[in-house]
Design an enzyme around this catalytic site. Structure first.
Site, mmCIF file in Angstrom:
data_model
loop_
_atom_site.group_PDB
_atom_site.id
_atom_site.type_symbol
_atom_site.label_atom_id
_atom_site.label_comp_id
_atom_site.label_asym_id
_atom_site.label_seq_id
_atom_site.Cartn_x
_atom_site.Cartn_y
_atom_site.Cartn_z
ATOM 1 N N GLU A 60 40.460 46.736 35.243
ATOM 2 C CA GLU A 60 41.897 46.006 35.469
ATOM 3 C C GLU A 60 41.442 44.715 36.559
ATOM 4 O OE1 GLU A 60 43.380 49.234 33.001
ATOM 5 O OE2 GLU A 60 41.856 48.947 34.826
ATOM 6 N N HIS A 129 50.494 58.062 32.334
ATOM 7 C CA HIS A 129 51.652 56.578 31.969
ATOM 8 C C HIS A 129 52.751 56.441 32.330
ATOM 9 C CE1 HIS A 129 47.530 57.686 29.570
ATOM 10 N NE2 HIS A 129 47.735 57.083 28.779
#
Length: 325
Positions: A60, A129
């Site tokens: 990321e 998540h």
């Protein structure tokens, strides 16, 4: 009006952006060959090619930094971070680079990047998540932070965001992907500077964003059965916050309940409550109250996941208790 899923609204917006401007490209984990973790970019690789639909390594920080660099070079990148939880790995790039470079360059460079993040619960995806971390990013000067709480905004926000000279964080909600809603057939760009009243009312303001919008609208319908006329204000823009619209709503209803899925401590609702108390105190007939997510890591079992977040009946019950006090 046409009926469309939240997923399809996002997909149509991205396709239009890619078709309209050759400088626009999409990059992220699994956005190409796999078609996107949530199938939002399915078919795009075949339609636009690998130069504009870029699969990236699982880093990321690396690919968000590459997107920022591309923006500095005059491109218009759309960076997709699969879930907001993973965005913590890119916070150095977002907070120390994207948000500061305009200031630190003395106004010489703009970082016109759009960063999309899947946010909120994903239906039993547990704590890895499923969190709502909009408050993290709304804290940071130099960012524009948007919450896509309705289908029309899903269709239009990214189109407007791409015209911003400043970095835009766009929160999209995984739990809403299959939800159907109606939008105008010619739906396109939307305002990304103002909150919006989704339901007008006179008895209490339900101030919310993201997944809270439809839940508050459902709660307002339940309250209407008992003769309570609730207004639903969708914040939409979490930074810079539209304080004027909040105070306008309070001056009409004189009561406020702030609703969000994020944890109560140091949250968007904390900020909204503070601003009402600072600038709208004398309009209030009751203290401002909040209804937020339970402060635990998101549970995996469905019944606990549901219990951890405000639901329409919880909102309606809270309003009734406030008005009886």
């Amino acid at each position: 009006m046409i009926k469309i899923t939240y997923r399809e609204a996002l997909k149509q917006a991205l396709r239009e952006a890619l078709q309209t401007d050759e400088k626009v490209f999409l990059m992220g984990e699994d956005v190409g060959r796999y078609g996107g973790a949530f199938a939002v970019s399915k078919g795009f690789l075949e339609e636009f090619g690998p130069d504009r639909i870029m699969d990236v390594p699982l880093s990321e920080s690396g690919f968000t930094g590459a997107g920022i660099g591309a923006a500095l070079g005059g491109m218009k990148p759309i960076v997709e971070v699969m879930t907001v939880n993973f965005s913590l790995l890119a916070m150095d790039q977002i907070i120390n680079n994207a948000s500061t470079l305009l200031h630190m360059s003395g106004g010489q460079v703009n970082v016109s990047v759009v960063i999309r993040m899947g946010c909120g619960i994903g239906s039993q995806l547990a704590a890895q998540h499923s969190h709502s971390w909009e408050p993290f990013y709304a804290h940071v000067p130099g960012l524009i932070v948007l919450s896509v709480g309705v289908h029309e905004d899903a269709r239009g926000m990214v189109l407007t965001a791409l015209k911003s000279p400043d970095p835009v964080i766009l929160f999209e909600y995984t739990s809403m992907l299959n939800m159907e809603g109606e939008i105008p057939e010619n739906s396109g760009e939307v305002d990304i500077s103002k909150a919006k009243v989704r339901r007008s009312g006179n008895d209490i303001s339900l101030i919310t964003y993201g997944t809270g919008v439809y839940k508050c609208l459902e709660a307002a319908a339940l309250l209407a059965e008992d003769g309570i006329d609730a207004e639903v204000l969708d914040l939409r823009v979490l930074r810079p916050m539209d304080e004027e619209s909040i105070l306008e709503s309070i001056s009409k209803t004189h009561r406020a309940l702030v609703v969000e899925d994020a944890w109560r401590s140091v949250s968007i609702s904390s900020e909204v409550s503070a601003r009402i108390m600072e600038k709208g105190f004398f309009e209030l007939d009751l203290p401002v109250e909040r209804l937020c997510g339970v402060e635990v890591p998101m549970p995996y079992p469905k019944h606990l996941e549901t219990a951890a977040l405000p639901q329409p009946m919880d909102i309606a019950d809270k309003v009734k208790k406030m008005l009886r006090s």
